[in-house]
Write a protein that holds these residues in place. Structure first.
Motif, short mmCIF file in Angstrom:
data_model
loop_
_atom_site.label_atom_id
_atom_site.label_comp_id
_atom_site.label_asym_id
_atom_site.label_seq_id
_atom_site.Cartn_x
_atom_site.Cartn_y
_atom_site.Cartn_z
N PRO A 2 0.83 -1.22 0.00
CA PRO A 2 0.00 0.00 0.00
C PRO A 2 0.86 1.27 0.00
O PRO A 2 1.95 1.28 0.55
N TYR A 4 0.93 5.45 0.84
CA TYR A 4 0.33 6.46 1.71
C TYR A 4 0.80 7.84 1.27
O TYR A 4 1.96 8.02 0.88
N ASP A 87 2.19 -1.20 6.08
CA ASP A 87 0.96 -0.92 6.83
C ASP A 87 1.01 0.46 7.47
O ASP A 87 1.99 1.19 7.32
N LEU A 88 -0.06 0.79 8.19
CA LEU A 88 -0.17 2.13 8.77
C LEU A 88 0.95 2.43 9.77
O LEU A 88 1.45 3.54 9.82
N ASP A 89 1.32 1.44 10.57
CA ASP A 89 2.37 1.70 11.56
C ASP A 89 3.65 2.16 10.88
O ASP A 89 4.32 3.09 11.35
N ALA A 90 4.00 1.51 9.76
CA ALA A 90 5.21 1.91 9.04
C ALA A 90 5.03 3.31 8.46
O ALA A 90 5.94 4.14 8.54
N LEU A 92 3.10 5.68 9.61
CA LEU A 92 3.12 6.65 10.72
C LEU A 92 4.55 6.93 11.17
O LEU A 92 4.91 8.05 11.52
N GLU A 93 5.37 5.88 11.15
CA GLU A 93 6.76 6.05 11.56
C GLU A 93 7.47 7.05 10.63
O GLU A 93 8.17 7.94 11.09
N ARG A 96 6.14 10.54 11.28
CA ARG A 96 6.75 11.18 12.45
C ARG A 96 8.10 11.80 12.09
O ARG A 96 8.45 12.88 12.55
N PRO A 110 -4.10 6.77 3.51
CA PRO A 110 -3.85 5.68 2.56
C PRO A 110 -4.36 6.03 1.17
O PRO A 110 -5.38 6.71 1.03
N GLU A 113 -5.89 1.45 -3.81
CA GLU A 113 -4.99 0.52 -4.47
C GLU A 113 -5.52 0.10 -5.83
O GLU A 113 -6.69 0.27 -6.13
#
Lengths: 116, 391
Positions: A2, A4, A87-90, A92-93, A96, A110, A113
């Motif tokens: 995905p 973003y 994914d979203l965590d990646a 968001l990292e 940041r 996101p 797709e």
């Protein structure tokens, strides 16, 4: 994987003093290099001030053209980066890291797709 | 449920598949008998239903890929009742439900719906919103998990502590909303307290080494132990100092105190543990007059080292009143910026009344009453107001 959109929200008005801006640009460049090294960087761009924007829209079969950004406000998108991550965590990292570098809020969103 | 979410990676699909499986079980089990491993049967049936559902949506290639991926997972899910994978799945689901990219109210609703035993209607009732609103909130949250790809996994170590704090905050919020309902006619909503404690126990079984988890569970158990004594026969609120301590539930106290002792041994203090320890001191006192207020004050001082909020300072002031007297407490209270918080005004009124300043106390009670949304608390404050005007 995905993708973003990381949008930088920038207050309207004068840009920071050259020495401050220089440091920010250096930090932003470092994050971009890090993204490229990690293989997640897809595309990035900075935008000219929102006052330079124009909105066009179709209305009753005619095209309407108006001056200014679509949303009136004190902050507008000042630039964006597209990353390709699992994914979203990646996402968001990375968001940041961009937020720290730009000292501005980052919207992480996101992308749909299956479409180029 | 947690297993299916992992297998499908899609919460709505997992929910539908589990519902399908239970429906099939209702048809078959009465006639054919219950299978040897009912849990495993439900999981494998639900998995097959998920594959069917994915296949039926033939318009999307991606769905086909997902069905293939599901089929490829050759996991021994038949005997899963208490196996480690299933526990891991539950832990992953907790972290997904409490992901900071979701609004706090969505986190609470998802946690209660997917990990707790509550229906959408029950959650809606507990939070005093229409069922349709709660259903919508859940749909939107699940949609965001899917669209934004909120991962279904336990956070990595650099993120873990912060994410765990988020999970604990959600559980504690559920407990508090149950214990001191912010609005409405009854003071407590028992099903929320029970659910929060249940979640606390689940989390503790999943993360036995985390003393913060033990601390939160201990805190909830110790507060919950006073539940029966907190309301009198007429439904009125009884403050801690006036409670019939024989009505405190000993098994909950003992469980809570055991956890507090365990935390003390580990010696990695955190706010939940300290709050639990404060409640353990109250539980130790057979009579109100036996309360070791000096120890409570020391614990509050320790709590202040973890970033002191004005709410903590206000609670500490209550301990100061017991150790140093109401004037010292009032001096602290008057420095707080909590104007409009009903408990500030109620506590200030209490201190003024103890100092014999009845007229001022009455005005503070009136402010507190005006600011309280909960009927039982309001009735309690009216009683205090009458007492101070009669004195």
């Amino acid at each position: 994987m995905p993708r973003y959109l990381l949008s930088v929200y920038q207050p309207d008005g004068p840009v920071p003093a050259p020495d401050i801006l220089g440091a920010i640009m250096r930090d932003v460049g470092a994050v971009r290099d890090e993204m490229k090294a990690a293989g997640v960087w897809v595309f990035a761009a900075g935008l000219l001030p929102a006052t330079s924007a124009t909105v066009v829209r179709a209305k009753d079969g005619r095209m309407l053209t108006t001056d200014g950004p679509f949303v009136e406000g004190k902050e507008h998108i000042g630039g964006f980066t597209i990353v390709n991550v699992p994914d979203l965590d990646a996402a968001l990292e990375w968001g940041r890291k961009v937020a720290r570098a730009t000292t501005l809020p980052i919207e992480v969103r996101p992308m749909q797709e299956g479409h180029a | 449920m947690a297993v299916l979410v992992r297998l499908t990676g899609d919460i709505p699909l997992a929910e539908e598949a589990v519902q399908d499986a239970f429906a099939i079980a209702l048809e078959r089990w009465p006639a054919g008998g219950v299978p040897p491993s009912p849990g495993g049967w439900i999981i494998s049936t639900a998995r097959n239903r998920a594959i069917d559902r994915l296949r039926r949506e033939q318009t999307r290639d991606q769905r086909h890929e997902e069905a293939d991926r599901l089929l490829a997972r050759d996991e021994s899910i038949e005997d899963s009742a208490e196996d480690p994978t299933m526990l891991d799945d539950r832990l992953r689901l907790i972290f997904t439900c409490c992901h900071p990219a979701l609004s706090l109210e969505a986190q609470v609703a998802l946690t209660l719906r997917l990990l707790g035993g509550l229906t959408t209607a029950e959650i809606a009732r507990a939070f005093l919103v229409p069922e349709a609103t709660m259903a919508q909130r859940l749909v939107r949250a699940k949609g965001k998990i899917r669209d934004a790809r909120i991962p279904y996994r336990v956070p990595e170590s650099h993120d873990f502590d912060e994410r765990l704090s988020g999970v604990l905050a959600v559980i504690y919020l559920v407990f508090n909303e149950g214990y001191a309902a912010s609005a409405g006619e009854s003071l407590m909503r028992d099903e929320l307290c029970a659910e929060a404690i249940r979640l606390g126990r689940v989390l503790r079984s999943l993360l036995p080494e985390q003393s913060e988890v033990a601390g939160l569970l201990a805190l909830m158990l110790l507060i919950q132990s006073r539940r029966a004594a907190r309301i009198d026969a007429d439904g009125a609120l009884v403050p801690l100092g006036e409670q019939d301590r024989s009505r405190w539930e000993r098994p909950l106290i003992e469980e809570g105190q055991t956890l507090v002792r365990e935390c003390l041994r580990r010696n990695t203090p955190c706010p939940y543990q300290i709050l639990a320890a404060i409640n353990a001191v109250h539980a130790d006192a057979a009579m109100t007059s036996d309360t070791d207020w000096r120890q409570i004050l020391e614990l509050y001082d320790q709590l202040m080292t973890f970033g002191a909020s004005d709410v903590v300072r206000l609670n500490r002031a209550i301990a100061v009143a017991e150790v140093e007297g109401p004037a010292a407490a009032l001096a602290i209270i008057d420095r707080l910026e909590l104007d409009g918080y009903h408990l500030l005004h109620a506590t200030r009124a209490e201190m003024l009344a103890r100092l014999g300043l009845e007229a001022e106390a009455g005005r503070e009670y009136e402010r507190a009453i005006a600011l309280t949304q909960n009927e039982v608390e309001r009735a309690f404050l009216r009683g205090r107001l009458r007492r101070s005007t009669l004195a």
